[in-house]
Design an enzyme around this catalytic site. Structure first.
Site, mmCIF file in Angstrom:
data_model
loop_
_atom_site.group_PDB
_atom_site.id
_atom_site.type_symbol
_atom_site.label_atom_id
_atom_site.label_comp_id
_atom_site.label_asym_id
_atom_site.label_seq_id
_atom_site.Cartn_x
_atom_site.Cartn_y
_atom_site.Cartn_z
ATOM 1 N N GLY A 46 55.332 41.505 66.155
ATOM 2 C CA GLY A 46 54.238 40.906 65.401
ATOM 3 C C GLY A 46 53.684 41.935 64.435
ATOM 4 C CD GLN A 51 49.518 45.775 62.774
ATOM 5 O OE1 GLN A 51 49.876 44.618 62.863
ATOM 6 N NE2 GLN A 51 49.933 46.707 63.623
ATOM 7 C CB CYS A 91 49.244 48.661 68.542
ATOM 8 S SG CYS A 91 48.659 48.245 66.894
ATOM 9 C CG LEU A 92 54.573 47.538 65.252
ATOM 10 C CD1 LEU A 92 54.952 46.468 64.234
ATOM 11 C CD2 LEU A 92 55.797 48.354 65.651
ATOM 12 C CG HIS A 133 48.202 43.016 69.507
ATOM 13 N ND1 HIS A 133 48.166 44.096 70.368
ATOM 14 C CD2 HIS A 133 48.403 43.537 68.265
ATOM 15 C CE1 HIS A 133 48.337 45.207 69.664
ATOM 16 N NE2 HIS A 133 48.479 44.898 68.390
ATOM 17 C CD GLU A 134 50.211 40.990 65.419
ATOM 18 O OE1 GLU A 134 49.574 41.546 64.506
ATOM 19 O OE2 GLU A 134 51.011 41.586 66.156
ATOM 20 C CG HIS A 137 46.013 44.082 64.252
ATOM 21 N ND1 HIS A 137 45.634 45.404 64.161
ATOM 22 C CD2 HIS A 137 47.137 44.062 65.011
ATOM 23 C CE1 HIS A 137 46.496 46.148 64.855
ATOM 24 N NE2 HIS A 137 47.413 45.367 65.386
HETATM 25 ZN ZN ZN Z 1 48.875 46.002 66.668
#
Ligand code: ZN
Length: 173
Positions: A46, A51, A91-92, A133-134, A137
Site C-alpha cells: 500500500g 508518502q 511502513c514504507l 494504515h493508508e 497517512h
Molecule cells: Zn505507511
C-alpha cells in the site's frame, strides 16, 4: 508512469492532514499511476499520496493475494468498522521497523476510483489493516503513533541506530 521518492520519517509531508480531491483530472490520474509504480518498486502492499509528498486523499493498495481486490481509493470514507485484530505492521516511510498494532478486523470503505466512479470495499485481514494504515497517512498519522509512548521510544531508538542496509520494508504499507 514514474517511480517517485518515498518520504521517510522526519519529513513534514508525512504529518499533513491531506485535502479531498476536488476533481479527478490528468494530474490526479498521473499521481495514481505513479503511486502504483512506486508501491510495486518498493515491494509494498500500500502507498498513500503524502508518502510521495502530495497532500491529497489518495492511496493505492495491493496485498498480493489473487482473491483480494487491489486498486486505488480517492477521498475514502470508512462507513463500517468492527472487531479487533493484532498483527505485525510496517511502513514504507519507516523502513526496517515492524511492530504489532491493533486494528479493526473488518471495515467497509467507500470512495472513488481512478475514473471517479463510486466504489465500496469490504475488507478483512491484511486488506483491512492496509486500508486503515493508508487512511491514517491521509490524516498525518503513522503506525508508531498507535503504540504506547514507551514502545514508540524504544522502537525509534532502535531505528535511529539501524544500519541503512537493514532499513528495508518488503510487504509494508
Ligand atoms: Zn505507511
Amino acid at each position: 508512469m514514474a517511480v517517485r521518492d518515498i518520504r521517510i520519517l522526519g519529513d513534514s509531508a508525512l504529518r499533513v492532514r491531506c485535502s479531498e480531491v476536488e476533481s479527478i483530472d490528468d494530474e490526479v490520474r498521473q499521481l495514481v499511476d505513479d503511486l502504483l509504480d512506486t508501491m510495486y518498486a518498493a515491494d509494498g502492499v500500500g502507498l498513500a499520496a503524502p508518502q510521495v509528498g502530495i497532500p491529497l486523499r489518495v492511496f493505492v493498495f495491493d496485498v498480493r493475494e489473487p482473491e483480494v481486490e487491489s486498486g486505488v481509493l480517492i477521498n475514502p470514507r470508512f462507513v463500517e468498522a468492527g472487531g479487533t485484530i493484532r498483527d505485525t505492521e510496517g511502513c514504507l516511510s519507516i523502513p526496517g521497523l515492524n511492530e504489532t498494532v491493533e486494528r479493526y478486523a473488518e471495515v467497509v470503505v467507500e470512495g472513488l476510483d481512478r475514473d471517479g466512479r463510486e466504489i465500496r470495499i469490504e475488507a478483512t485481514d491484511l486488506l483491512s489493516r492496509c486500508l486503515q494504515h493508508e487512511n491514517d497517512h491521509l490524516d498525518g498519522i503513522l503506525f508508531i503513533d498507535r503504540l504506547s509512548p514507551l514502545k514508540r521510544k524504544l522502537l525509534l531508538n532502535k531505528w535511529a541506530k539501524m544500519d541503512e542496509s537493514e532499513k528495508r520494508s518488503a510487504g509494508a504499507f
